[in-house]
Design a protein around this motif. Sequence first.
Motif, PDB file in Angstrom:
ATOM      1  N   ARG A  18       0.834  -1.207   0.000  1.00 28.56           N
ATOM      2  CA  ARG A  18       0.000   0.000   0.000  1.00 28.56           C
ATOM      3  C   ARG A  18       0.870   1.259   0.000  1.00 28.56           C
ATOM      4  O   ARG A  18       0.581   2.235  -0.699  1.00 28.56           O
ATOM      5  CB  ARG A  18      -0.929  -0.015   1.209  1.00 28.56           C
ATOM      6  N   SER A  21       2.425   1.700  -3.448  1.00 33.05           N
ATOM      7  CA  SER A  21       1.379   2.108  -4.390  1.00 33.05           C
ATOM      8  C   SER A  21       1.036   3.584  -4.231  1.00 33.05           C
ATOM      9  O   SER A  21       0.708   4.263  -5.210  1.00 33.05           O
ATOM     10  CB  SER A  21       0.123   1.260  -4.180  1.00 33.05           C
ATOM     11  N   ASN A  24       4.015   5.643  -6.109  1.00 34.90           N
ATOM     12  CA  ASN A  24       3.797   5.485  -7.554  1.00 34.90           C
ATOM     13  C   ASN A  24       4.581   6.500  -8.385  1.00 34.90           C
ATOM     14  O   ASN A  24       4.037   7.193  -9.233  1.00 34.90           O
ATOM     15  CB  ASN A  24       2.303   5.578  -7.870  1.00 34.90           C
ATOM     16  N   GLY A  25       5.874   6.582  -8.139  1.00 38.29           N
ATOM     17  CA  GLY A  25       6.705   7.518  -8.875  1.00 38.29           C
ATOM     18  C   GLY A  25       8.104   7.589  -8.292  1.00 38.29           C
ATOM     19  O   GLY A  25       8.508   6.753  -7.471  1.00 38.29           O
ATOM     20  N   ASP A 166      12.383   4.613  -8.613  1.00 33.43           N
ATOM     21  CA  ASP A 166      10.950   4.794  -8.400  1.00 33.43           C
ATOM     22  C   ASP A 166      10.430   3.725  -7.451  1.00 33.43           C
ATOM     23  O   ASP A 166      11.086   2.712  -7.188  1.00 33.43           O
ATOM     24  CB  ASP A 166      10.151   4.803  -9.718  1.00 33.43           C
ATOM     25  N   CYS A 168       6.566   1.845  -6.967  1.00 37.14           N
ATOM     26  CA  CYS A 168       5.269   1.745  -7.633  1.00 37.14           C
ATOM     27  C   CYS A 168       4.478   0.577  -7.056  1.00 37.14           C
ATOM     28  O   CYS A 168       5.021  -0.277  -6.351  1.00 37.14           O
ATOM     29  CB  CYS A 168       5.442   1.535  -9.142  1.00 37.14           C
ATOM     30  N   GLY A 169       3.200   0.533  -7.384  1.00 38.45           N
ATOM     31  CA  GLY A 169       2.398  -0.592  -6.953  1.00 38.45           C
ATOM     32  C   GLY A 169       0.960  -0.483  -7.400  1.00 38.45           C
ATOM     33  O   GLY A 169       0.504   0.562  -7.867  1.00 38.45           O
ATOM     34  N   VAL A 170       0.278  -1.601  -7.258  1.00 45.71           N
ATOM     35  CA  VAL A 170      -1.160  -1.699  -7.500  1.00 45.71           C
ATOM     36  C   VAL A 170      -1.741  -2.429  -6.299  1.00 45.71           C
ATOM     37  O   VAL A 170      -1.289  -3.529  -5.960  1.00 45.71           O
ATOM     38  CB  VAL A 170      -1.467  -2.473  -8.795  1.00 45.71           C
ATOM     39  N   GLY A 178       3.797  -4.543  -5.117  1.00 46.36           N
ATOM     40  CA  GLY A 178       4.585  -3.325  -4.999  1.00 46.36           C
ATOM     41  C   GLY A 178       6.017  -3.597  -5.413  1.00 46.36           C
ATOM     42  O   GLY A 178       6.512  -4.723  -5.278  1.00 46.36           O
ATOM     43  N   ARG A 242      -4.323  -1.825 -17.618  1.00 44.29           N
ATOM     44  CA  ARG A 242      -3.176  -1.310 -16.863  1.00 44.29           C
ATOM     45  C   ARG A 242      -2.069  -0.898 -17.830  1.00 44.29           C
ATOM     46  O   ARG A 242      -0.900  -1.252 -17.689  1.00 44.29           O
ATOM     47  CB  ARG A 242      -2.659  -2.352 -15.870  1.00 44.29           C
ATOM     48  N   SER A 244       0.604   1.483 -19.854  1.00 46.09           N
ATOM     49  CA  SER A 244       1.444   2.659 -19.633  1.00 46.09           C
ATOM     50  C   SER A 244       2.452   2.775 -20.766  1.00 46.09           C
ATOM     51  O   SER A 244       2.886   1.776 -21.337  1.00 46.09           O
ATOM     52  CB  SER A 244       2.172   2.581 -18.289  1.00 46.09           C
TER      53      SER A 244
END
Length: 344
Positions: A18, A21, A24-25, A166, A168-170, A178, A242, A244
């Motif tokens: 979490r 996520s 996210n960058g 970076d 990131c995660g979902v 993550g 999803r 990108s």
Amino acid sequence: MIDINRIKRIWGTYSLVRKLSAINGPNVSKTLLDRVMYSSEALPLLGKEYWWFLFFGQDGEKPVQLMLLIFRKHGKKMLFNNKEMVLRNLGKNKFQAVTAGWVYDGKRLHDLGDTNAIVRIQEKSIVSEISGQKMILCGGFPDYRLKVGDTIDLNIKKANYLEDKDACGVFIPPFGMGWVDIFSDVDGIVLGRKFKGTSHLQKVVGATIFGPFHWGRIIFQNSSVASFFCLKTGKDSKKYFRRSLTFYDHENNEIIRFDNPKLKISKRKGATFLWIVKGKDKDKDFRIVLETYARKQFVMKGGGSQVYVEYAVTPRELSLKTRDRAITLDDLGKGVGTFEDAYW
């Protein structure tokens, strides 16, 4: 009997996913990068955790490329390339997992083997082995050293990229993944020869099913970078989600991100095997043709199945158009990268 401590550790894994996520960058601290890289997490049902190290050379028509993997998942065992691998927790930050890797030396691919290895993680090091050779990653962002027996000895240093890290995660409970990425310069020795190029260190953790996807990252001579990703509904499906697509224009110090791009990814077989990636949003258009020069496949079974194919690639064509300018391969110079094709 309910193991309260294990439940707390699994909750900690979800909390980490979490947290990644939410970032996210690129705004991730050195402390968090080191914490994620140098720890193993409690894995829930469908849990997976892996370290993935990728390196690109700079010279020749078919640049040197190498990859190393440490992989573990929830469960007691799995099949990896048809070899039974035992998966065990052996204490805090010590476990039995899969190690694998390969090196393309400019002429042919050397398989480093698949090993059911013991992995030990300490404060600033990961120690394991692959086919009898000791493997160690040590250091902290941005400086690392990677050594595999007498085969690989690399110094990893800070690079001049628009983004060099970076997190990131979902996170869609009970599923979520993550990860952290570190993009660097590297020099050292590979297979007894001097090596200089770029490095991508990645650590991934979370809980999800195996699934089909494409991912690619291409680095150009002027330090610009193109990257793309999509999940798919099946091996040959053209329905992507999803999605990108990002181009890092180093010369103009600009990051060009496509907004929910329409992606079309196809392959063409002939004298050479090509991947063609097209992307479009309301005011940007992208096309790249990637020529493959090496291929390595991994097959994983147990708690689901996954075929994961890595292609070493060089760009044959590139076109990027925005509202105010156009970029071609002539503007960027030669490139090298990896294209991934994963499916059930």
